[in-house]
Design a protein around this motif. Structure first.
Motif, PDB file in Angstrom:
ATOM      1  N   ALA A 197       0.867  -1.177  -0.223  1.00  0.00           N
ATOM      2  CA  ALA A 197       0.053  -0.112   0.023  1.00  0.00           C
ATOM      3  C   ALA A 197       0.666   1.335   0.088  1.00  0.00           C
ATOM      4  O   ALA A 197       0.552   2.308  -0.502  1.00  0.00           O
ATOM      5  N   ASP A 198       2.048   1.215   0.661  1.00  0.00           N
ATOM      6  CA  ASP A 198       2.977   2.276   0.657  1.00  0.00           C
ATOM      7  C   ASP A 198       4.020   2.260  -0.567  1.00  0.00           C
ATOM      8  O   ASP A 198       5.129   2.805  -0.432  1.00  0.00           O
ATOM      9  N   ILE A 199       3.823   1.519  -1.561  1.00  0.00           N
ATOM     10  CA  ILE A 199       4.691   1.488  -2.792  1.00  0.00           C
ATOM     11  C   ILE A 199       5.323   2.634  -3.267  1.00  0.00           C
ATOM     12  O   ILE A 199       6.463   3.100  -3.208  1.00  0.00           O
ATOM     13  N   THR A 200       4.280   3.736  -3.097  1.00  0.00           N
ATOM     14  CA  THR A 200       4.697   4.844  -3.863  1.00  0.00           C
ATOM     15  C   THR A 200       5.665   5.522  -3.007  1.00  0.00           C
ATOM     16  O   THR A 200       6.895   6.181  -3.399  1.00  0.00           O
ATOM     17  N   SER A 201       5.341   5.816  -1.767  1.00  0.00           N
ATOM     18  CA  SER A 201       6.486   6.383  -0.736  1.00  0.00           C
ATOM     19  C   SER A 201       7.640   5.653  -0.561  1.00  0.00           C
ATOM     20  O   SER A 201       8.779   6.271  -0.607  1.00  0.00           O
ATOM     21  N   THR A 202       7.830   4.296  -0.886  1.00  0.00           N
ATOM     22  CA  THR A 202       9.001   3.436  -0.550  1.00  0.00           C
ATOM     23  C   THR A 202       9.825   3.906  -1.819  1.00  0.00           C
ATOM     24  O   THR A 202      11.090   4.153  -1.821  1.00  0.00           O
ATOM     25  N   LEU A 203       9.232   3.993  -3.066  1.00  0.00           N
ATOM     26  CA  LEU A 203       9.894   4.272  -4.276  1.00  0.00           C
ATOM     27  C   LEU A 203      10.452   5.669  -4.026  1.00  0.00           C
ATOM     28  O   LEU A 203      11.541   6.072  -4.643  1.00  0.00           O
ATOM     29  N   GLU A 204       9.650   6.775  -3.648  1.00  0.00           N
ATOM     30  CA  GLU A 204       9.881   8.142  -3.522  1.00  0.00           C
ATOM     31  C   GLU A 204      11.407   8.260  -2.639  1.00  0.00           C
ATOM     32  O   GLU A 204      12.280   8.887  -2.891  1.00  0.00           O
ATOM     33  N   ASP A 205      11.035   7.434  -1.517  1.00  0.00           N
ATOM     34  CA  ASP A 205      12.452   7.461  -0.440  1.00  0.00           C
ATOM     35  C   ASP A 205      13.786   6.986  -1.158  1.00  0.00           C
ATOM     36  O   ASP A 205      14.830   7.431  -1.032  1.00  0.00           O
ATOM     37  N   LEU A 206      13.522   5.855  -2.375  1.00  0.00           N
ATOM     38  CA  LEU A 206      14.758   5.483  -2.948  1.00  0.00           C
ATOM     39  C   LEU A 206      15.266   6.352  -3.831  1.00  0.00           C
ATOM     40  O   LEU A 206      16.483   6.564  -4.107  1.00  0.00           O
ATOM     41  N   VAL A 207      14.432   7.182  -4.491  1.00  0.00           N
ATOM     42  CA  VAL A 207      14.784   8.072  -5.735  1.00  0.00           C
ATOM     43  C   VAL A 207      15.349   9.133  -4.838  1.00  0.00           C
ATOM     44  O   VAL A 207      16.527   9.954  -5.413  1.00  0.00           O
ATOM     45  N   GLU A 208      14.833   9.655  -3.714  1.00  0.00           N
ATOM     46  CA  GLU A 208      15.566  10.867  -3.105  1.00  0.00           C
ATOM     47  C   GLU A 208      16.787  10.666  -2.522  1.00  0.00           C
ATOM     48  O   GLU A 208      17.718  11.184  -2.425  1.00  0.00           O
TER      49      GLU A 208
END
Length: 269
Positions: A197-208
């Motif tokens: 459910a938190d896939i987007t925030s997980t990917l955002e953390d990685l990109v940042e």
């Protein structure tokens, strides 16, 4: 100056060729597995599939052997070929392998970002990471629309892009198979296909983390995410999950593909 009659000495080069029938058959099978048309445990009957593709059985057989080599198909003596089902042991080994590939790719990209930042090339950093941000936005849009499979596609595409950005052809080649194996793992989940459910925030953390050139943080995020994936996709694990997962109700069950029935006397070979 070279005269008309002098032969130009070129380095040894491989002859150019178009994709062969075998290459195309392999790609069709890979796509069928990736998009869920072929699910873990589904049979791949040689006669019917070769007939449907319009190729010889020998060509299909060679294409299938490439997928057997990569672990996408399993050959059972006396029974035939089946799409590989990712059991608990296989999933554990696979995640270890995927971690090695992705953490190395993340390290290379983060180090490149650090070098660019050190010379104030911030615009070059944004250009470098732009493909990852595109995938991130696709994930965000898909989750907002409750399109689970599209969110999963965006996630896998982002990880594939990470390997591409490393510019290491061996890492890229490995990721080409890894994304399909990951999708097979998702379809092997006894609870049905799903994404965090938190896939987007997980990917955002990685990109940042990559944007800051923080290789250590990027590796830690990948490790945590992939270890969670391994726990969630353990075959037969019906226990309550630690992480909330969004599932696609249309992908809860696998139905074997309906291969065309061949008439009597077919001699495709």
């Amino acid at each position: 100056m070279t005269t008309r009659h002098e032969r130009v000495q070129l380095p040894l080069m491989q002859p150019l060729r178009r994709p062969s029938i075998i290459d195309q058959a392999e790609l069709e099978l890979r796509n069928g597995i990736y998009y869920g048309d072929l699910r873990p445990g589904d049979a791949v009957p040689e006669v019917q599939v070769s007939r449907q593709m319009g190729i010889s059985r020998s060509s299909l057989r060679e294409a299938c052997q490439r997928l057997v080599r990569d672990g996408l198909l399993t050959q059972i003596p006396g029974r035939g070929l089946f799409v590989t089902h990712m059991d608990a042991e296989t999933m554990s080994d696979f995640i270890d392998y995927r971690l090695g590939i992705e953490m190395q790719a993340a390290t290379i990209v983060a180090d490149r970002v650090t070098k660019l930042r050190s010379t104030d090339q911030d615009e070059e950093v944004e250009a470098l990471l732009a493909p990852l941000r595109v995938c991130l936005e696709r994930s965000r849009t898909a989750m907002a629309a409750e399109e689970v499979i599209d969110a999963g596609n965006a996630d896998l595409d982002l990880h594939q892009q990470l390997a591409e950005l490393s510019r290491n052809r061996f890492l890229v080649t490995a990721m080409n198979t890894i994304v399909i194996l990951t999708r097979m793992g998702s379809f092997s989940d006894p609870l049905g296909f799903g994404v965090r459910a938190d896939i987007t925030s997980t990917l955002e953390d990685l990109v940042e983390a990559l944007s800051r050139g923080d290789a250590s943080r990027a590796r830690a995020l990948l490790r945590g995410s992939l270890q969670e994936l391994a726990r969630r996709l353990r075959s037969g694990d019906e226990t309550v999950e630690d992480t909330e997962v969004v599932r696609d109700p249309d992908l809860l069950e696998s139905t074997a593909p309906e291969w065309p029935t061949l008439g009597e006397g077919d001699t495709t070979s």
